[in-house]
Design a protein around this motif. Sequence first.
Motif, PDB file in Angstrom:
ATOM      1  N   GLU A  35      -3.733   0.132  -5.812  1.00  0.00           N
ATOM      2  CA  GLU A  35      -2.893  -0.162  -4.640  1.00  0.00           C
ATOM      3  C   GLU A  35      -2.115   1.050  -4.172  1.00  0.00           C
ATOM      4  O   GLU A  35      -1.659   1.088  -3.034  1.00  0.00           O
ATOM      5  N   ASN A  36      -1.910   2.040  -5.041  1.00  0.00           N
ATOM      6  CA  ASN A  36      -1.148   3.230  -4.688  1.00  0.00           C
ATOM      7  C   ASN A  36      -2.008   4.269  -3.956  1.00  0.00           C
ATOM      8  O   ASN A  36      -1.513   5.321  -3.578  1.00  0.00           O
ATOM      9  N   ASN A  46      -4.651   5.082  -0.719  1.00  0.00           N
ATOM     10  CA  ASN A  46      -5.235   4.681   0.550  1.00  0.00           C
ATOM     11  C   ASN A  46      -6.714   5.011   0.473  1.00  0.00           C
ATOM     12  O   ASN A  46      -7.125   6.131   0.692  1.00  0.00           O
ATOM     13  N   CYS A  52       1.970   7.722  -4.977  1.00  0.00           N
ATOM     14  CA  CYS A  52       1.394   7.179  -3.741  1.00  0.00           C
ATOM     15  C   CYS A  52       0.473   8.228  -3.120  1.00  0.00           C
ATOM     16  O   CYS A  52       0.906   9.335  -2.800  1.00  0.00           O
ATOM     17  N   ASN A  71      -1.302   8.620  -0.019  1.00  0.00           N
ATOM     18  CA  ASN A  71      -1.479   8.087   1.325  1.00  0.00           C
ATOM     19  C   ASN A  71      -2.252   9.077   2.196  1.00  0.00           C
ATOM     20  O   ASN A  71      -2.755  10.086   1.705  1.00  0.00           O
ATOM     21  N   GLU A 118       1.262   3.823   2.354  1.00  0.00           N
ATOM     22  CA  GLU A 118       1.610   4.561   3.565  1.00  0.00           C
ATOM     23  C   GLU A 118       3.107   4.678   3.831  1.00  0.00           C
ATOM     24  O   GLU A 118       3.553   5.603   4.497  1.00  0.00           O
ATOM     25  N   GLY A 129       0.827  -1.195   0.000  1.00  0.00           N
ATOM     26  CA  GLY A 129       0.000   0.000   0.000  1.00  0.00           C
ATOM     27  C   GLY A 129       0.866   1.251   0.000  1.00  0.00           C
ATOM     28  O   GLY A 129       2.087   1.166  -0.051  1.00  0.00           O
TER      29      GLY A 129
END
Length: 122
Positions: free
Chosen positions: A117-118, A120, A94, A96, A70, A68
């Motif tokens: 998946e990148n 949150n 990402c 997050n 984070e 993930g």
Amino acid sequence: MLSTDRSVLNVKLLVVHQDTKLFTLLKEFCAGSDKPYFRNLELDYLKDTSSQRNAPHASYVKRFEAEGPEWCEPDPAVLEKIQDADILLTEVCCVNKKVIDAGKNLKMIATIRSAAENINYQ
């Protein structure tokens, strides 16, 4: 701020991507559209430096696909520009909790990947 008038939306879309190709195509599409909600989009671009800063690209993608987003430290420029964006469009940046929390006006996060998946999304 989103307008209540559906014919004219005041929406800021931030594109975070590795190169300007996606942004240029989106900009051309919006400018040529007969729909006011596309023509009136406020578009902004920021080069995605996540993979260069955090790891070689292939291992960066493999890691966020497994763990993930984070673990990834966001680009300070993303944290700054996301503050007044309504929509974030990205591929492998990402996204997050730090990025989402910085996006005070954020209403939508979109990715051009086949999976998210990148991002949150919890």
